[in-house]
Scaffold this active site. Sequence first.
Site, short mmCIF file in Angstrom:
data_model
loop_
_atom_site.label_atom_id
_atom_site.label_comp_id
_atom_site.label_asym_id
_atom_site.label_seq_id
_atom_site.Cartn_x
_atom_site.Cartn_y
_atom_site.Cartn_z
CB VAL A 60 74.24 134.68 37.32
CG1 VAL A 60 73.92 133.21 36.68
CG2 VAL A 60 73.60 135.90 36.95
CB SER A 66 69.58 131.64 16.45
OG SER A 66 68.79 131.33 17.77
CE LYS A 126 71.59 131.08 20.61
NZ LYS A 126 71.49 131.60 19.17
#
Length: 797
Positions: free
Chosen positions: A377, A697, A740
């Site tokens: 990235v 989660s 996400k």
Amino acid sequence: MIEEIKKIEPLIIKTLPERLILDAIPIREGVLFPSTESVLTFGRELSLNAIKNIKSIKKTVVLITQRNPKVNLPTESDLFEVGTLAIVEKKLKTDSNVNALVKGVGRVKIIRFISTSPKLVVEVERLIEITPVNNETSAMVSHLQKEFRKAVHMGKPVEFLNFMKLMGGVTDGELVDQIASTLSIKTEDKQEILETLNIKKRMQLVIDHLAHEIKVLEIEKDVVHKTQEKFDKHMRESVLRERLKTIQKELGDIDDDDEAADDYEKKLIGVKFVKELKKKIKKEIKRLRMMSPNNPESGYVRSWLDTVFELPWNKITNAELSINKAESILKKSHYGLDEVKDRILEYVAVLKLKSRNKNKKDQTLPTILCFVGPPGVGKTSIGKSIAEALDRKFIKISLGGINDESEIRGHRRTYVGAMPGKIINGMKQAESMNPVFMLDEIDKIGNDYKGDPSAALLEALDPEQNGKFEDHYLDMPFDLSQVIFITTANTLDTIPPALRDRLEIIRYSGYTQEEKFNIGKDYLFEKVLKANGLKKSEISIPDESIKAIINRYTREAGVRELERTLGKLMRKAAKDIVSSDEKKKIIINKNLLKKYLGPEEYDVNIAERKDIVGQSTGLAWTSVGGELLFIEVSLTPGKGRIQLTGKLGDVMKESAQAALTYVKANHKELGITEKAIQNTDVHIHVPEGAVPKDGPSAGVTITTAIVSAFTKIPVRKDIAMTGEVTLRGRVLRIGGLKEKSIAAHMAGIKTVLIPKENERDIIKIPDSVKKDIKFIPVSHVSENLAYALSKKLKPLA
């Protein structure tokens, strides 16, 4: 010349009486033997007075060697009693000296000194050689010739190049004298040979000295070829030491440490050190000066001094800090990453304001930055852009796999092969006190019995302490307070808390499809074109092809795979261009894309194609970005037990148990009979069983899949969800929502259910994602089920 002298010599000898009164010339060192010739240089007044009186050649003189070569005006006691009767063949005057070619013709003994000024005049008596003729003498002559040939073949230098030709046509005495003249021995030893009238004894002396020289030559040959020969150990060591001293003197190595110490002292004057450091450096220079050149410790001291003077003491890279320039460079080098760029510009602004303060004590940098995010990235590359924006040197060291504290802090000088640590070496390379210093992969540092490298970084990365960083090798404080330290990591989990506390975390999320498209089009395409020697006039890629590569051939958080795929396309195109005679521009459309890259590796949407009972879609965060997580639940007759598979971590197992407990406790509201709960075993499986999974989660996702399995109501295929669930059914806040959400967007999900407490994080999600996905905040499992299930639940009475 020798042949001519041999013809004249007998005539001269016959005409000379037994006793002679001749001019004598003293020689400082060396001996002229009979039957040999040599060029001598005369410069003393005593010698010049004798040589100047020679009006013609063939003048006979006596050459006498001095006992002490340092005496300028030798008297009777300073000269040996036996000398050489010589003929002056030629003479040549040069400045104040006279060079003369002289030929020895016999031995004489001084009877008395007639005059000592202005020149030496002596009465001499000719000495007759004793020549024993027997087989032993013949054997000795043969042995002497053989040994001399051996010495010449081994490299012994001989002045008379034609000497070997004469060895068969000379007398025994002449042979011995000529070989004696080539020996490298002391003057006293040569004088002893001259005074020995018995040819057999003289020959034995020459053989002994020649044998010694041959041994010396054998030792030299042994040193060159690194072989071990069997001869006297003491002589070998003695000769080697003498040779070593001679070589060192010739090369100037013996005085090298003194010269080096002088150079270091000059460098010390040119560098501004504080008083304590200067004292320490002077002490080491003094140590070096006092050391023997053969002492191995001198090499360690010089290496240490070289390291000290190679460091950039007080050298600063001065550059005008400009927010606009920094912003322009960051924008040009990296697409997107607005949050990261804003933080860097804030950092530059603080540096600019602090640079106005002339108080050096207040020049410490505000904080240490840590870029955290998935691979590819742009964490490392943006560090280079920061250095360019600040006009500073850029240094990068990789910490991945380091498990030795000495790699960071250096080795103590007591160890052989000690060297400074990576930080000090980096500063040497930077040649400046204020570079941009990137510590890459800080999360991959290991530790073992050699120490903990992360603990060694605590001092260097603490703005309050790094003004006096001490490397073990350097053993003196070095100022790192002006260095801009930037660290990178893929995850924070493996970074020790004490080290993490010193870092300001800047998180990188994965790129969206739109960001990848722009990066591929505006940055990577030109980069791979240049790397493969192509021009824009030879090849082009339409926007549809770039999007197809992103969606169908790559699946990642960063853009490394995208760059590799574009590079593969360029290589295929380059091959076609070189192979074809037609100069036609290649346009990589979808058909050519399949030809070059093969069939698509990924589907456009990886969300489920239909609503399924007992399966729900969750969202997970990983170190390389977000991804979809499918939860499958299957029910079998049993006693209400739970089975978990899919390589789940402890936290995720507990989350699954909490979800099942909530379902059991609220089965009536969910429309599930108590009998079904008690007589049914629940098997929860998370696909891709080889991949470890953990975290809380997935709680709401597991709960939804369990309820769907019991009620036979399918879960909507276009909905993904995330959130931790409690035993009371509350949906708690989770992390990594941005990553996400990007993963859901890439998979074609249209609706994402998130915890109510995460509603404030929606602002951080890219606009392109928010445009295509509807985010629904929920605070309780019941709300989650109402959206996720395709039918409404019917509670039991």
